[in-house]
Scaffold this motif. Structure first.
Motif, PDB file in Angstrom:
ATOM      1  N   THR A  48      -5.720   9.565   4.954  1.00 40.57           N
ATOM      2  CA  THR A  48      -6.460   8.367   5.362  1.00 40.57           C
ATOM      3  C   THR A  48      -6.475   7.296   4.284  1.00 40.57           C
ATOM      4  O   THR A  48      -6.287   6.118   4.572  1.00 40.57           O
ATOM      5  CB  THR A  48      -7.912   8.738   5.701  1.00 40.57           C
ATOM      6  OG1 THR A  48      -8.481   9.378   4.553  1.00 40.57           O
ATOM      7  CG2 THR A  48      -7.954   9.689   6.874  1.00 40.57           C
ATOM      8  N   SER A  49      -6.644   7.731   3.020  1.00 39.34           N
ATOM      9  CA  SER A  49      -6.819   6.703   1.998  1.00 39.34           C
ATOM     10  C   SER A  49      -5.488   6.065   1.629  1.00 39.34           C
ATOM     11  O   SER A  49      -4.454   6.711   1.550  1.00 39.34           O
ATOM     12  CB  SER A  49      -7.494   7.296   0.756  1.00 39.34           C
ATOM     13  OG  SER A  49      -7.184   8.666   0.627  1.00 39.34           O
TER      14      SER A  49
ATOM     15  N   ARG B 222     -16.801  13.213  -2.547  1.00 43.74           N
ATOM     16  CA  ARG B 222     -15.614  13.836  -1.986  1.00 43.74           C
ATOM     17  C   ARG B 222     -15.646  15.359  -2.071  1.00 43.74           C
ATOM     18  O   ARG B 222     -14.753  16.019  -1.559  1.00 43.74           O
ATOM     19  CB  ARG B 222     -14.376  13.344  -2.724  1.00 43.74           C
ATOM     20  CG  ARG B 222     -14.084  11.892  -2.462  1.00 43.74           C
ATOM     21  CD  ARG B 222     -12.760  11.499  -3.068  1.00 43.74           C
ATOM     22  NE  ARG B 222     -12.394  10.186  -2.594  1.00 43.74           N
ATOM     23  CZ  ARG B 222     -11.747   9.981  -1.478  1.00 43.74           C
ATOM     24  NH1 ARG B 222     -11.380  10.997  -0.727  1.00 43.74           N
ATOM     25  NH2 ARG B 222     -11.460   8.767  -1.080  1.00 43.74           N
TER      26      ARG B 222
ATOM     27  N   ASN C 139       0.451   5.697   0.481  1.00 36.11           N
ATOM     28  CA  ASN C 139      -0.499   6.735   0.861  1.00 36.11           C
ATOM     29  C   ASN C 139      -0.469   7.893  -0.136  1.00 36.11           C
ATOM     30  O   ASN C 139       0.352   7.931  -1.046  1.00 36.11           O
ATOM     31  CB  ASN C 139      -0.217   7.235   2.283  1.00 36.11           C
ATOM     32  CG  ASN C 139       1.201   7.771   2.399  1.00 36.11           C
ATOM     33  OD1 ASN C 139       1.790   8.224   1.414  1.00 36.11           O
ATOM     34  ND2 ASN C 139       1.756   7.714   3.597  1.00 36.11           N
TER      35      ASN C 139
ATOM     36  N   TRP D 122       0.822  -1.200   0.000  1.00 34.45           N
ATOM     37  CA  TRP D 122       0.000   0.000   0.000  1.00 34.45           C
ATOM     38  C   TRP D 122       0.866   1.264   0.000  1.00 34.45           C
ATOM     39  O   TRP D 122       1.943   1.277   0.574  1.00 34.45           O
ATOM     40  CB  TRP D 122      -0.918   0.037   1.231  1.00 34.45           C
ATOM     41  CG  TRP D 122      -1.824  -1.139   1.300  1.00 34.45           C
ATOM     42  CD1 TRP D 122      -1.561  -2.331   1.914  1.00 34.45           C
ATOM     43  CD2 TRP D 122      -3.116  -1.265   0.725  1.00 34.45           C
ATOM     44  NE1 TRP D 122      -2.619  -3.189   1.757  1.00 34.45           N
ATOM     45  CE2 TRP D 122      -3.597  -2.563   1.038  1.00 34.45           C
ATOM     46  CE3 TRP D 122      -3.944  -0.405  -0.014  1.00 34.45           C
ATOM     47  CZ2 TRP D 122      -4.843  -3.009   0.615  1.00 34.45           C
ATOM     48  CZ3 TRP D 122      -5.188  -0.855  -0.416  1.00 34.45           C
ATOM     49  CH2 TRP D 122      -5.623  -2.154  -0.100  1.00 34.45           C
TER      50      TRP D 122
ATOM     51  N   GLU E  53     -11.963   6.324  -6.848  1.00 33.85           N
ATOM     52  CA  GLU E  53     -11.359   7.421  -6.088  1.00 33.85           C
ATOM     53  C   GLU E  53     -11.370   8.718  -6.894  1.00 33.85           C
ATOM     54  O   GLU E  53     -11.538   9.802  -6.365  1.00 33.85           O
ATOM     55  CB  GLU E  53      -9.900   7.081  -5.748  1.00 33.85           C
ATOM     56  CG  GLU E  53      -9.715   5.936  -4.772  1.00 33.85           C
ATOM     57  CD  GLU E  53      -9.904   6.399  -3.333  1.00 33.85           C
ATOM     58  OE1 GLU E  53      -9.803   7.610  -3.078  1.00 33.85           O
ATOM     59  OE2 GLU E  53     -10.162   5.527  -2.484  1.00 33.85           O
TER      60      GLU E  53
ATOM     61  N   ASN F 163      -4.905  14.279   2.686  1.00 32.82           N
ATOM     62  CA  ASN F 163      -5.806  13.146   2.552  1.00 32.82           C
ATOM     63  C   ASN F 163      -5.069  11.868   2.947  1.00 32.82           C
ATOM     64  O   ASN F 163      -4.930  10.943   2.167  1.00 32.82           O
ATOM     65  CB  ASN F 163      -6.264  13.063   1.091  1.00 32.82           C
ATOM     66  CG  ASN F 163      -7.562  12.315   0.996  1.00 32.82           C
ATOM     67  OD1 ASN F 163      -7.847  11.484   1.860  1.00 32.82           O
ATOM     68  ND2 ASN F 163      -8.331  12.598  -0.034  1.00 32.82           N
TER      69      ASN F 163
END
Lengths: 252, 252
Positions: free
Chosen positions: A52-53, A142, A32, A30, A136, A50
């Motif tokens: 968090t995602s 958003r 960020n 992953w 996304e 941002n």
DNA sequence: CGCATGCTTGACTGAACTCAAAGTCCGTGG
DNA sequence: CCACGGACTTTGAGTTCAGTCAAGCATGCG
């Protein structure tokens, strides 16, 4: 012990050309938002961090296909590591090499307009991509979407590079095209944090020739000529640029 | 015998498809969002009909500059009428023609990334552009911004065309490039609602040659050759395509 | 080891460029 | 109205650069 330190995520994209043994990193799947911004060298304004995602990574071995013509659009990719080749295949089967995306470049933006990808993308080396899913990008919830804006900023940059590539293929002489290609490669390596004077080309002579619209023999001859003139040193795909000044002169 | 049509020099190159006599419309200086969507042939989804905002038009005479390299980014333009030429000028002064935008095409998107335009755009004929100001594009107050999304959709489409242009310039033979150029022109005229078989090129042989990376003499010779073969009929800039099939065969 | 792929170099050929001249169209001004 | 000039186009002739074909070498992989 106390000084046993896992490889910090901030150090991992420093110019160590090939990464020795990154077990921890290999297992990470992953990235960020911050890392994407950094890879793209985004200098615009972001409203709210941002953080968090998380974005899934995708690992490719050399030769594997990243995207295929006609495949439905599923999102964009940022190159985190490695080199790729984008090409279009014509109805008659002829392939045309459009670009060689590398670290920090964006893939897949040609899929937005018709909702399917319009070019082939294959990995030239082992690659690590970060996926920005279509969901996304276009999620209406958003509000003012930082991700979308960043993506489009990057797309605009890619257009400029595309135009430069296009213009690149229009020098009068073939040696000039090859010289310009090398100079641009050098600049791209510099932008990625690698050495501008010494690099390894990830693509074949055939791919270079196709990209510049000359034959592979002509590319080879141009390399040899520039080598004999002492402007560069070529050994297969290892390139040393001995005089960037002289290289630039050759572009005219 | 009865109706001899006077041919105005400004309207002469336009195949008489859509616009009969637009005195009233000619005097208007504003376009609405709906017209932009229609021009761009946008087929995506728009959340709320944004009919309130109006977009100022900009009129250009043939030869005038629409955008200049280095000029600060102030917005995008949609071509409402006319034909233009986008080009990049290199450090050595050599010009390279990137494209010939026409009705429904987008201009200025290369200015987003560095906040200044990176190509020259000049009008080949009298033109009518619709301006989408940067403020409309990036205003954060709009939330999920239809205009921004539409713009980026159109940009994605332009990329595809750019790539096609790029690939276009890579045919082996010069005659094939010219044939393909004509075929694409025909398709573009069709998409704009004009006749696919009969049109007037707004650009010179020199511009075509520059765009295709051949000399103007080669373009002229290719036109003549296609004419003698009965595939097209050329009279200066008036083109009639007699056999689209044969034209396509020439692209290989 | 043998094979496949990629790279280099040479000799020949041909397609496109350069240079040149003449013709066409158009706007402009006498 | 016509003559003029400039920009654009067409066509020809000679030349050059890059493509084609071919052979040989290096590298890497099963």
């Amino acid at each position: 012990m106390m000084n046993v330190q896992p490889i910090s995520s901030s150090a991992r994209w420093l110019p160590s050309a090939n990464q020795p043994a990154l077990k921890l990193e290999s297992d990470e799947r992953w990235s960020n938002f911050q890392e994407i911004l950094s890879l793209l060298r985004f200098d615009g304004h972001v409203h709210e961090m941002n953080d968090t995602s998380l974005f899934r990574r995708r690992r490719l071995k050399a030769g594997q296909s990243a995207l295929s013509m006609g495949q439905p659009f599923e999102g964009l990719y940022v190159v985190r590591l490695g080199a790729l080749k984008t090409s279009m295949t014509h109805v008659d089967g002829a392939e045309h090499v459009l670009a060689f995306p590398m670290k920090g470049d964006l893939l897949g933006f040609d899929g937005i307009c018709k909702n399917k990808y319009l070019s082939e993308v294959v990995a030239l080396t082992d690659c690590d991509l970060i996926k920005i899913p279509a969901a996304e990008l276009f999620s209406p919830g958003r509000g003012c979407n930082d991700i979308e804006r960043m993506a489009y900023w990057a797309i605009s940059r890619e257009i400029v590079q595309e135009q430069t590539n296009y213009a690149l293929s229009h020098s009068a002489k073939s040696e000039a095209r090859v010289a310009r290609f090398l100079r641009i490669q050098s600049e791209r390596f510099t932008a990625m944090g690698y050495s501008p004077n010494r690099f390894t080309l990830p693509m074949t002579r055939r791919d270079i020739g196709n990209h510049l619209n000359v034959t592979l023999e002509t590319v080879s001859r141009a390399f040899s000529a520039l080598d004999h003139l002492g402007i560069i040193a070529v050994e297969r795909r290892e390139i040393k640029i001995l005089s960037l000044e002289a290289l630039r002169k050759f572009e005219n």
